[in-house]
Design a protein around this motif. Structure first.
Motif, PDB file in Angstrom:
ATOM      1  N   LYS A 306       0.835  -1.195   0.000  1.00  0.00           N
ATOM      2  CA  LYS A 306       0.000   0.000   0.000  1.00  0.00           C
ATOM      3  C   LYS A 306       0.870   1.245   0.000  1.00  0.00           C
ATOM      4  N   ASP A 307       0.483   2.196  -0.821  1.00  0.00           N
ATOM      5  CA  ASP A 307       1.159   3.490  -0.858  1.00  0.00           C
ATOM      6  C   ASP A 307       0.395   4.432   0.060  1.00  0.00           C
ATOM      7  N   ILE A 308       0.849   4.580   1.306  1.00  0.00           N
ATOM      8  CA  ILE A 308       0.120   5.369   2.293  1.00  0.00           C
ATOM      9  C   ILE A 308       0.058   6.831   1.876  1.00  0.00           C
ATOM     10  N   CYS A 309       1.133   7.333   1.272  1.00  0.00           N
ATOM     11  CA  CYS A 309       1.144   8.732   0.850  1.00  0.00           C
ATOM     12  C   CYS A 309       0.080   9.002  -0.212  1.00  0.00           C
ATOM     13  N   SER A 310      -0.091   8.076  -1.176  1.00  0.00           N
ATOM     14  CA  SER A 310      -1.075   8.272  -2.235  1.00  0.00           C
ATOM     15  C   SER A 310      -2.502   8.145  -1.728  1.00  0.00           C
ATOM     16  N   LEU A 311      -2.705   7.476  -0.599  1.00  0.00           N
ATOM     17  CA  LEU A 311      -4.048   7.318  -0.047  1.00  0.00           C
ATOM     18  C   LEU A 311      -4.546   8.599   0.619  1.00  0.00           C
ATOM     19  N   GLY A 312      -3.644   9.509   0.953  1.00  0.00           N
ATOM     20  CA  GLY A 312      -4.042  10.773   1.548  1.00  0.00           C
ATOM     21  C   GLY A 312      -4.379  10.698   3.016  1.00  0.00           C
ATOM     22  N   THR A 313      -3.993   9.630   3.682  1.00  0.00           N
ATOM     23  CA  THR A 313      -4.315   9.463   5.106  1.00  0.00           C
ATOM     24  C   THR A 313      -3.096   9.679   6.002  1.00  0.00           C
ATOM     25  N   HIS A 314      -2.052  10.203   5.449  1.00  0.00           N
ATOM     26  CA  HIS A 314      -0.789  10.300   6.195  1.00  0.00           C
ATOM     27  C   HIS A 314      -0.792  11.463   7.182  1.00  0.00           C
ATOM     28  N   CYS A 316       0.627  14.459   6.717  1.00  0.00           N
ATOM     29  CA  CYS A 316       1.777  15.356   6.576  1.00  0.00           C
ATOM     30  C   CYS A 316       1.309  16.719   6.054  1.00  0.00           C
ATOM     31  N   GLU A 317       1.799  17.782   6.684  1.00  0.00           N
ATOM     32  CA  GLU A 317       1.385  19.118   6.269  1.00  0.00           C
ATOM     33  C   GLU A 317       2.026  19.526   4.953  1.00  0.00           C
ATOM     34  N   HIS A 318       3.292  19.160   4.727  1.00  0.00           N
ATOM     35  CA  HIS A 318       3.992  19.571   3.510  1.00  0.00           C
ATOM     36  C   HIS A 318       4.275  18.393   2.577  1.00  0.00           C
ATOM     37  N   ILE A 319       5.204  17.527   2.934  1.00  0.00           N
ATOM     38  CA  ILE A 319       5.683  16.473   2.040  1.00  0.00           C
ATOM     39  C   ILE A 319       5.587  15.124   2.739  1.00  0.00           C
ATOM     40  N   CYS A 320       5.030  14.119   2.001  1.00  0.00           N
ATOM     41  CA  CYS A 320       4.972  12.744   2.514  1.00  0.00           C
ATOM     42  C   CYS A 320       5.932  11.886   1.702  1.00  0.00           C
ATOM     43  N   VAL A 321       6.767  11.097   2.366  1.00  0.00           N
ATOM     44  CA  VAL A 321       7.744  10.234   1.709  1.00  0.00           C
ATOM     45  C   VAL A 321       7.431   8.789   2.080  1.00  0.00           C
ATOM     46  N   SER A 322       7.133   7.949   1.060  1.00  0.00           N
ATOM     47  CA  SER A 322       6.808   6.539   1.306  1.00  0.00           C
ATOM     48  C   SER A 322       8.078   5.734   1.523  1.00  0.00           C
ATOM     49  N   SER A 326       6.081   1.958   5.599  1.00  0.00           N
ATOM     50  CA  SER A 326       5.488   3.079   6.304  1.00  0.00           C
ATOM     51  C   SER A 326       5.726   4.371   5.523  1.00  0.00           C
ATOM     52  N   TYR A 327       5.892   5.490   6.228  1.00  0.00           N
ATOM     53  CA  TYR A 327       6.120   6.785   5.605  1.00  0.00           C
ATOM     54  C   TYR A 327       6.717   7.718   6.645  1.00  0.00           C
ATOM     55  N   TYR A 328       7.176   8.884   6.192  1.00  0.00           N
ATOM     56  CA  TYR A 328       7.601   9.942   7.102  1.00  0.00           C
ATOM     57  C   TYR A 328       7.347  11.289   6.432  1.00  0.00           C
ATOM     58  N   CYS A 329       7.276  12.339   7.253  1.00  0.00           N
ATOM     59  CA  CYS A 329       6.946  13.673   6.755  1.00  0.00           C
ATOM     60  C   CYS A 329       8.198  14.541   6.654  1.00  0.00           C
ATOM     61  N   LYS A 330       8.176  15.438   5.668  1.00  0.00           N
ATOM     62  CA  LYS A 330       9.256  16.408   5.498  1.00  0.00           C
ATOM     63  C   LYS A 330       8.633  17.787   5.311  1.00  0.00           C
ATOM     64  N   LYS A 342       4.588  15.871  11.917  1.00  0.00           N
ATOM     65  CA  LYS A 342       3.654  16.009  10.803  1.00  0.00           C
ATOM     66  C   LYS A 342       3.517  17.446  10.329  1.00  0.00           C
ATOM     67  N   THR A 343       3.433  18.385  11.272  1.00  0.00           N
ATOM     68  CA  THR A 343       3.254  19.790  10.922  1.00  0.00           C
ATOM     69  C   THR A 343       4.598  20.499  10.835  1.00  0.00           C
ATOM     70  N   CYS A 344       4.577  21.676  10.199  1.00  0.00           N
ATOM     71  CA  CYS A 344       5.808  22.434   9.967  1.00  0.00           C
ATOM     72  C   CYS A 344       5.639  23.871  10.464  1.00  0.00           C
ATOM     73  N   SER A 345       6.724  24.468  10.906  1.00  0.00           N
ATOM     74  CA  SER A 345       6.724  25.857  11.367  1.00  0.00           C
ATOM     75  C   SER A 345       7.823  26.626  10.661  1.00  0.00           C
TER      76      SER A 345
END
Length: 397
Positions: A306-314, A316-322, A326-330, A342-345
């Motif tokens: 499963k591509d979690i980033c493509s499902l839109g359920t991740h 991440c406020e800016h960038i999702c990396v599969s 799993s995944y992580y946010c950038k 998840k969020t960015c400042s």
């Protein structure tokens, strides 16, 4: 009597000489008779069978050439068309193996397409195919179709899934490496050109070649830091002529996940020794090569995930990396990731505050240095004046 008949003929010949062939005889003037028309036999091309419309067109074209499209035949007038268009031959369309063939039943449509491409879980995939003498040429072609179908289901690319193919019998041949092709068209053309080796069955040697040569960074495998899954799929129809247990264990220990597909006379025990665990998810068997394509959808589900980033359920406020599982946010440039991951400042650069004590010390030091320089300059000036006075006295002495 003979003299009288000869005189009539003589008079008739005189009339012909005087009046030619156009004369009236007892009030009757016959029409001029056209010379006889010779019809040439039409020449038909060998590929036009008699009785077909193409053959009739060829005959009509030949008659038109003889009579210039306007002629009389047994007292009837015929008019042929001025131009006869040549017959257009349409070749039968050839359906490539990689194109899905759809069949319609009532209002529903059934397709042999194996499914959409998977856009997740990049792989370093090595396909190891048995081409020993027991694999007939027609069966080997079915294996190549199976490989092409698998390529169709994957997201092929330099930064997606890379594929290598190893062909083996008594010897092993790497048909192309992981770094050779990054598009499906060139890759499938290379698969279609693979020829069987037609000798023994050295499955252990093939797995060792994959581990030591195909899965190297020089050959296109990605480094461990990128966390790219290494997957090998071996297809065989016989019993290995070498030992596979030890080398397969080494390959699995190095991080290679092995799937084993047995066909017809394949030895199930050897397949279990080669494959990864759990065995019920990595060992497969089919009766003939004719039904091997049914594994295409099976491997698509297994390899894609499963591509979690493509499902839109991740989230991440800016960038999702599969990643593999799993995944992580950038964050974008100029932003930093918050503690929730998840969020960015907005990135705020710290302001450097200067210690006032240090500033006063620096100013005092500068003043001290400046005063010392002025004192030295004053003393130098006094010494210069004294030297000038001594020189003046010496000149007047």
């Amino acid at each position: 009597m003979k003299a009288l008949f000869g005189g009539v003929l003589y008079c008739f010949s005189l009339l012909v000489q005087v009046h030619g062939t156009n004369f009236r005889f007892y009030g009757y003037e016959p029409q001029r008779i056209s010379p006889a028309i010779r019809y040439t036999r039409p020449v038909l091309r060998p590929e036009l069978p008699l009785g077909t419309q193409a053959a009739q067109n060829a005959i009509s074209a030949t008659v038109a050439q003889v009579h210039v499209n306007n002629y009389r035949f047994y007292g009837h007038h015929y008019q042929l068309p001025q131009k006869i268009s040549p017959r257009v031959w349409h070749p039968r369309p050839v359906i490539r193996p990689e194109q899905p063939v759809s069949t319609q039943s009532n209002n529903s449509t059934t397709s042999t397409d194996t499914g959409r491409q998977c856009k997740s879980r990049p792989l370093d995939l090595v396909l190891i195919i048995d081409s020993s003498r027991s694999v007939r040429p027609g069966e080997f072609e079915k294996v190549k179709i199976f490989i092409s179908d698998m390529i169709d289901t994957l997201d092929i690319g330099q930064y997606a899934t890379r594929v290598a193919v190893i062909n083996y019998a008594s010897t092993v041949k790497i048909e192309f490496h992981l770094k050779t092709y990054f598009n499906k068209v060139d890759m499938k053309q290379a698969v279609s050109r693979i020829e069987p080796l037609s000798t023994g069955t050295m499955s252990g040697l093939a797995i060792r070649t994959a581990m030591n040569e195909a899965y190297t960074e020089k050959a296109g495998a990605r480094p461990p830091s990128q966390n790219i899954s290494k997957v090998a799929v071996i297809v065989t129809d016989g019993r290995p002529q070498d030992k596979v247990q030890e080398v397969s264990a080494q390959a699995r220990a190095s991080g290679i996940e092995i799937y084993a597909i047995g066909v017809d006379r394949a030895d199930m025990q050897s397949l279990r020794l080669m494959a990864s665990t759990p065995l019920d998810e990595h060992v497969f068997y089919v009766e003939t090569y004719g039904v091997i394509e049914k594994f295409t959808s099976k491997f698509r589900k297994t390899l894609c995930g499963k591509d979690i980033c493509s499902l839109g359920t991740h989230g991440c406020e800016h960038i999702c990396v599969s990643t593999t599982d799993s995944y992580y946010c950038k964050c974008q440039d100029g932003y930093i990731l918050n503690e929730d991951k998840k969020t960015c400042s907005k990135e705020v650069k710290p302001v450097v505050v200067v210690d006032p004590c240090k500033c006063e010390s620096l100013v005092q030091f500068q003043r001290t240095v400046q005063s010392a320089i002025q004192s030295l300059a004053s003393r130098l000036e006094e010494m210069t004046k004294k030297v000038q006075q001594y020189e003046h006295r010496l000149r007047h002495f």
